[in-house]
Design a protein around this motif. Structure first.
Motif, PDB file in Angstrom:
ATOM      1  N   ASN B  36      59.203  43.270  54.288  1.00 10.98           N
ATOM      2  CA  ASN B  36      58.359  42.077  54.242  1.00 10.98           C
ATOM      3  C   ASN B  36      56.977  42.400  54.767  1.00 10.98           C
ATOM      4  OD1 ASN B  36      60.414  40.453  53.322  1.00 10.98           O
ATOM      5  ND2 ASN B  36      61.094  39.937  55.383  1.00 10.98           N
ATOM      6  N   GLY B  37      55.952  41.837  54.140  1.00 12.71           N
ATOM      7  CA  GLY B  37      54.597  42.050  54.615  1.00 12.71           C
ATOM      8  C   GLY B  37      54.020  43.398  54.226  1.00 12.71           C
ATOM      9  N   ALA B  38      54.681  44.098  53.302  1.00 10.32           N
ATOM     10  CA  ALA B  38      54.171  45.411  52.902  1.00 10.32           C
ATOM     11  C   ALA B  38      53.032  45.281  51.894  1.00 10.32           C
ATOM     12  CB  ALA B  38      55.297  46.252  52.315  1.00 10.32           C
ATOM     13  N   GLY B  39      52.841  44.081  51.343  1.00 10.60           N
ATOM     14  CA  GLY B  39      51.762  43.886  50.364  1.00 10.60           C
ATOM     15  C   GLY B  39      52.208  44.019  48.921  1.00 10.60           C
ATOM     16  N   LYS B  40      53.525  43.958  48.701  1.00 14.92           N
ATOM     17  CA  LYS B  40      54.047  44.128  47.337  1.00 14.92           C
ATOM     18  C   LYS B  40      53.556  43.021  46.407  1.00 14.92           C
ATOM     19  CE  LYS B  40      58.348  43.625  48.711  1.00 14.92           C
ATOM     20  NZ  LYS B  40      58.211  43.364  50.143  1.00 14.92           N
ATOM     21  N   SER B  41      53.748  41.770  46.855  1.00 14.49           N
ATOM     22  CA  SER B  41      53.368  40.648  45.992  1.00 14.49           C
ATOM     23  C   SER B  41      51.862  40.586  45.781  1.00 14.49           C
ATOM     24  CB  SER B  41      53.842  39.326  46.602  1.00 14.49           C
ATOM     25  OG  SER B  41      55.240  39.297  46.633  1.00 14.49           O
ATOM     26  N   THR B  42      51.110  40.935  46.833  1.00 13.04           N
ATOM     27  CA  THR B  42      49.647  40.927  46.700  1.00 13.04           C
ATOM     28  C   THR B  42      49.203  41.974  45.687  1.00 13.04           C
ATOM     29  OG1 THR B  42      49.589  40.341  49.028  1.00 13.04           O
ATOM     30  CG2 THR B  42      47.512  40.974  48.028  1.00 13.04           C
ATOM     31  N   LEU B  43      49.821  43.151  45.742  1.00 11.52           N
ATOM     32  CA  LEU B  43      49.482  44.194  44.780  1.00 11.52           C
ATOM     33  C   LEU B  43      49.754  43.720  43.358  1.00 11.52           C
ATOM     34  CD1 LEU B  43      48.585  47.215  44.530  1.00 11.52           C
ATOM     35  CD2 LEU B  43      51.004  47.765  44.314  1.00 11.52           C
ATOM     36  N   LEU B  44      50.929  43.082  43.181  1.00 11.72           N
ATOM     37  CA  LEU B  44      51.301  42.586  41.858  1.00 11.72           C
ATOM     38  C   LEU B  44      50.328  41.498  41.400  1.00 11.72           C
ATOM     39  CD1 LEU B  44      54.567  42.397  40.289  1.00 11.72           C
ATOM     40  CD2 LEU B  44      53.684  40.130  40.668  1.00 11.72           C
ATOM     41  N   SER B  45      49.923  40.623  42.324  1.00 10.91           N
ATOM     42  CA  SER B  45      48.981  39.556  41.963  1.00 10.91           C
ATOM     43  C   SER B  45      47.634  40.121  41.552  1.00 10.91           C
ATOM     44  CB  SER B  45      48.746  38.615  43.146  1.00 10.91           C
ATOM     45  OG  SER B  45      49.926  38.045  43.546  1.00 10.91           O
ATOM     46  N   MET B  46      47.195  41.159  42.251  1.00  6.99           N
ATOM     47  CA  MET B  46      45.899  41.739  41.893  1.00  6.99           C
ATOM     48  C   MET B  46      45.977  42.441  40.540  1.00  6.99           C
ATOM     49  SD  MET B  46      44.165  43.137  45.398  1.00  6.99           S
ATOM     50  CE  MET B  46      45.502  44.152  45.985  1.00  6.99           C
ATOM     51  N   ALA B  47      47.093  43.118  40.303  1.00  3.08           N
ATOM     52  CA  ALA B  47      47.238  43.830  39.028  1.00  3.08           C
ATOM     53  C   ALA B  47      47.308  42.857  37.856  1.00  3.08           C
ATOM     54  CB  ALA B  47      48.487  44.707  39.056  1.00  3.08           C
ATOM     55  N   SER B  48      47.757  41.626  38.128  1.00 10.16           N
ATOM     56  CA  SER B  48      47.946  40.670  37.034  1.00 10.16           C
ATOM     57  C   SER B  48      46.900  39.563  37.074  1.00 10.16           C
ATOM     58  CB  SER B  48      49.349  40.095  37.103  1.00 10.16           C
ATOM     59  OG  SER B  48      49.559  39.511  38.378  1.00 10.16           O
ATOM     60  N   ARG B  49      45.770  39.775  37.719  1.00 10.99           N
ATOM     61  CA  ARG B  49      44.593  38.901  37.800  1.00 10.99           C
ATOM     62  C   ARG B  49      44.863  37.525  38.419  1.00 10.99           C
ATOM     63  NH1 ARG B  49      47.157  36.808  33.765  1.00 10.99           N
ATOM     64  NH2 ARG B  49      46.338  36.316  31.663  1.00 10.99           N
ATOM     65  N   LEU B  50      45.964  37.373  39.175  1.00  7.04           N
ATOM     66  CA  LEU B  50      46.165  36.103  39.871  1.00  7.04           C
ATOM     67  C   LEU B  50      45.375  36.053  41.175  1.00  7.04           C
ATOM     68  CD1 LEU B  50      49.971  35.369  39.404  1.00  7.04           C
ATOM     69  CD2 LEU B  50      48.042  34.525  38.093  1.00  7.04           C
ATOM     70  N   THR B  51      45.104  37.233  41.746  1.00  7.32           N
ATOM     71  CA  THR B  51      44.325  37.310  42.980  1.00  7.32           C
ATOM     72  C   THR B  51      43.197  38.310  42.759  1.00  7.32           C
ATOM     73  OG1 THR B  51      46.368  36.983  44.216  1.00  7.32           O
ATOM     74  CG2 THR B  51      44.496  37.786  45.459  1.00  7.32           C
ATOM     75  N   ASN B  52      42.031  38.012  43.316  1.00  3.99           N
ATOM     76  CA  ASN B  52      40.930  38.974  43.216  1.00  3.99           C
ATOM     77  C   ASN B  52      41.113  40.078  44.239  1.00  3.99           C
ATOM     78  OD1 ASN B  52      39.656  37.456  41.254  1.00  3.99           O
ATOM     79  ND2 ASN B  52      38.629  36.194  42.805  1.00  3.99           N
ATOM     80  N   SER B  53      40.679  41.275  43.877  1.00  6.57           N
ATOM     81  CA  SER B  53      40.764  42.366  44.842  1.00  6.57           C
ATOM     82  C   SER B  53      39.423  42.510  45.541  1.00  6.57           C
ATOM     83  CB  SER B  53      41.134  43.664  44.127  1.00  6.57           C
ATOM     84  OG  SER B  53      40.198  43.922  43.116  1.00  6.57           O
ATOM     85  N   ASP B  54      39.431  43.059  46.755  1.00  8.59           N
ATOM     86  CA  ASP B  54      38.187  43.259  47.492  1.00  8.59           C
ATOM     87  C   ASP B  54      37.566  44.612  47.167  1.00  8.59           C
ATOM     88  OD1 ASP B  54      38.313  40.805  48.735  1.00  8.59           O
ATOM     89  OD2 ASP B  54      39.586  41.555  50.344  1.00  8.59           O
ATOM     90  N   ALA B  55      38.387  45.542  46.737  1.00  5.29           N
ATOM     91  CA  ALA B  55      37.867  46.844  46.357  1.00  5.29           C
ATOM     92  C   ALA B  55      38.846  47.461  45.363  1.00  5.29           C
ATOM     93  CB  ALA B  55      37.724  47.749  47.574  1.00  5.29           C
TER      94      ALA B  55
END
Lengths: 316, 252
Positions: B36-55
Motif C-alpha cells: 500500500n502507498g507504493a504509488g501503483k494506482s498513481t502510476l496507472l492514473s498518470m499513464a492513462s491521463r486521469l492524473t497529470n504528472s509533475d515530471a
C-alpha cells in the motif's frame, strides 16, 4: 407505463392548464385586452419553468449529486445582488437599470464571470465533498442576500421604489417587458444543451470513467456552467428567485421517468415544471385570490423535502 | 506500445511516484505490484491521463500523451478505476453500451450492438444483461464494468485493482478474461493487483514498486523471486513451484 406515454400525458395536462389560464372568461370583446396581459405571463412561466428545470438537472449531473441546485448554491441571490449593486453604482435612472434588455445582458455577463470563477474555486482547488460545498453555497447565498439587504436599506427610498417593480420579479408580477427578449438566448442555450446531452449521459459514470470514454470533463463542465448561468439569469429576471423549485422538479422527474438519457429527462422536466408552476399559479389566483404567492408554497414544500433528503442522508 | 519515462508525481513535496519508467507492449499482460502507498494506482492514473504528472513523459503509440486529443485517445486507450459509485440506475447492457461511446457518440449502430453482445459474452454475463446494477453482487458488477472496457475495444487497457473485494471464482474468471484479451486479441493490458499469486499465475510481465519507485520490472519469473519480494514487502517469502507455476508462501 412507458416513458413516452408519460411524457405525452404530461404535455397534454400542461396544454390543458395553459388553455385554462388563457381562456378564462374570454369573449369576443375582451379577448385582446386579456390575451395581451396573459400571454406574456404564461410565456414567462413556461420559459422560467424550462430554465429552472434544465439548469438544475444538468447542474446535478456535472456536480454528480442529487441534492444541490444552482439556486441552493446562491446563483439566484447573486443575480439579485448584481441588480442592486447596479442601482447603487450606476444610479436608479441609468439605462443599465431602466432598459430591460441592457440590464439583463449586463447582469448576465457579470454573473457569468462571477459564477464561473466561484465555480472554479468550488471544484478545481481540490476535491471537495458535498457537505462542504453545501456549506459554502449557503454562506455565499446569505452573503449575497445580506449585501442586497444592506444596499436596499442604504439606497434613496424614492429611487428604490421606482425601480423595485422591474427589478424584483415574482410570479404575481412577471417581468413582461423582458419575456420576448429572452426567447432567443433561451432557445440557443436549450439547443446547445440538447447537443451536449449524450456527453452528459456519460457523466453519470463519474469523471474518471467519462475521461476514459473520451469526454473532456473540465471543458464540458465549464460549457455547462456557462449555459446554466444564462438559464438562471433568465429565470430570475422573469419570475424572481425560487429557491427550492429546481430540486423538487428534478427529483420528481427522476422518479417519474426512470431513464438516464438527458434527451428524455430534459424535455420531461420542463413539461413537469411548467405543469406544476401553472397549476400552482392558477390555484393562487383563483382559489386563494392572490393572498399568497406560489414562491411561498414552493419554498415551504421544497424546503421540507430538502430537509427530508438531508435527514435520510440520501445525498449521494 | 506505451512508454513511460521518468514519471514523477508529488503532493506537498512528498513524492508519490518518483522517476518511474516502464514499457507496456501489446499482446502482453503486465501487472503492477507493491505494498500500500507504493504509488501503483498513481502510476496507472498518470499513464492513462486521469492524473497529470509533475515530471516525465508518457508516449502512447509513438505520440506523447499531451498531443493526443482526448476523444481520439478514447478509441485507443481505456481505463477503469477501482471504485465506481454510480448515482444512476443502469442495466448491465446499458452500462456496457457506454463502452461504445467513443466510437458512436451515443448512437448505437448494428455493429456496436454486436460488439456489446460479444463483450458481455466474453465475461459470461449475457444472462444478467437486463438486470439493474444495484441488484447485482459486487463481483457481477465488476464483470459488467470490465465488459464496458472490453466493448470500448481499445489497444490499451488499464485496470486498477480489478479483483478488489471479489471472491475466488470471480477473480479467476476476470483474470482469465483479461489474459485472453492480451494473448488472443493482442491488446496491451495493465493491471494493478494486490494478490501476488494472481499476478504470478496470469501475468507475462510484472512491475514491482515500493515507496513510489520502480524496484524491479521484467518477466514474471524474474520478479517472482524470494529476494525481490522479501525486499519489497519487508516480510520473508518462500516460493514453490506447483505444476510449473510459481506460488508464493508468506503466511505464518
Amino acid at each position: 407505463m412507458r416513458n413516452s406515454t408519460k411524457l405525452i400525458l404530461l404535455c397534454v395536462a400542461t396544454l390543458a392548464i395553459i388553455a385554462l389560464f388563457l381562456g378564462k372568461g374570454l369573449d369576443a370583446h375582451n379577448y385582446r385586452f386579456f390575451l395581451s396581459r396573459r400571454i406574456p405571463k404564461v410565456l414567462a412561466i413556461l420559459l422560467a419553468a424550462t430554465a429552472i428545470s434544465w439548469s438544475s438537472l444538468v447542474f446535478q449531473t456535472v456536480t454528480n449529486n442529487r441534492i444541490l441546485t444552482p439556486s441552493i448554491l446562491g446563483f439566484d441571490s447573486l443575480y439579485v445582488m448584481i441588480q442592486v449593486l447596479l442601482v447603487v453604482l450606476a444610479g436608479g435612472l441609468s439605462p443599465l437599470v431602466i432598459q430591460p434588455m441592457l440590464n439583463f445582458s449586463v447582469t448576465t455577463a457579470i454573473m457569468a464571470g462571477l459564477s464561473l470563477s466561484l465555480f472554479a474555486w468550488y471544484f478545481y482547488g481540490k476535491q471537495r465533498d458535498l457537505f462542504s460545498l453545501l456549506l459554502i453555497g449557503i454562506i455565499c447565498s446569505s452573503l449575497f442576500s445580506s449585501v442586497t439587504g444592506f444596499f436596499t436599506m442604504v439606497i434613496d427610498p424614492s429611487e428604490f421604489m421606482a425601480i423595485q417593480a422591474s427589478m424584483f420579479a415574482s410570479f404575481n408580477n412577471v417581468n413582461g417587458a423582458l419575456v420576448y427578449w429572452t426567447i432567443a438566448p433561451m432557445l440557443l442555450c436549450l439547443a446547445l444543451l440538447l447537443k451536449l446531452a449524450p456527453k452528459l449521459d456519460v457523466l453519470w459514470l463519474g469523471p474518471d470513467n467519462a475521461t476514459s470514454l473520451g469526454i473532456n470533463v473540465r471543458k464540458l463542465t465549464l460549457q455547462i456552467m456557462a449555459l446554466v448561468t444564462v438559464l438562471i439569469s433568465v429565470a430570475t429576471a422573469l419570475v424572481g428567485p425560487v429557491l427550492f423549485f429546481g430540486l423538487i422538479v428534478v427529483s420528481l422527474t427522476r422518479q417519474l421517468f426512470s431513464s438516464y438519457q438527458h434527451r428524455l429527462l430534459l424535455p420531461a422536466s420542463s413539461a413537469l415544471a411548467a405543469f406544476l408552476l401553472l397549476t400552482g399559479q392558477w390555484i393562487v389566483e383563483n382559489l386563494m385570490a392572490f393572498e399568497t404567492t406560489i414562491s411561498v408554497i414552493i419554498n415551504f414544500v421544497g424546503g421540507s423535502y430538502f430537509l427530508l433528503l438531508l435527514a435520510r442522508n440520501k445525498v449521494n | 506500445m506505451i512508454k513511460l519515462s521518468g514519471l514523477s508525481k508529488k503532493y506537498n513535496d512528498n513524492f508519490v511516484v518518483k522517476d518511474a519508467s516502464a514499457l507496456f507492449p501489446k499482446g502482453v499482460l503486465t501487472s503492477i505490484i507493491g505494498p500500500n502507498g507504493a504509488g501503483k494506482s498513481t502510476l496507472l492514473s498518470m499513464a492513462s491521463r486521469l492524473t497529470n504528472s509533475d515530471a516525465g513523459e508518457v508516449v502512447i503509440a509513438d505520440k506523447p500523451l499531451n498531443q493526443w486529443d482526448n476523444a481520439a485517445l478514447a478509441k485507443r486507450l481505456a481505463v477503469l478505476r477501482q471504485s465506481n459509485n454510480i448515482n444512476m440506475r443502469f442495466t448491465v447492457r446499458e452500462l456496457v453500451a457506454f463502452g461504445r461511446f467513443p466510437h458512436s457518440q451515443g448512437r448505437l449502430s448494428a455493429r456496436d450492438n454486436e460488439i456489446i453482445d460479444k463483450a458481455m459474452e466474453h465475461l459470461d454475463i449475457q444472462h444478467i444483461a437486463d438486470r439493474y446494477l444495484d441488484q447485482l453482487s459486487g463481483g457481477q458488477r465488476q464483470m459488467a464494468f470490465i465488459a464496458m472496457v472490453v466493448a470500448q475495444d481499445t489497444d490499451y487497457i488499464f485496470l486498477d485493482e480489478p479483483l478488489n473485494n471479489l471472491d475466488i471464482k470471480h477473480s479467476v474468471e476476470i483474470m482469465g478474461a483479461i489474459q485472453h484479451l492480451a494473448h488472443d486479441h493482442g491488446k496491451a493490458v495493465v493491471v494493478v493487483i494486490h494478490d501476488i499469486n494472481f499476478a504470478a499465475s496470469y501475468s507475462d510481465r510484472i512491475i514491482a514498486m515500493k515507496r513510489g519507485q520502480v524496484i524491479k520490472s521484467g518477466d514474471t519469473v524474474e520478479v517472482i523471486d524470494e529476494a525481490v519480494l522479501s525486499d519489497i514487502y519487508e516480510i520473508p517469502f518462500t516460493i514453490r513451484e506447483v505444476e510449473g507455476q510459481r506460488i508464493c508462501m508468506y503466511y505464518r
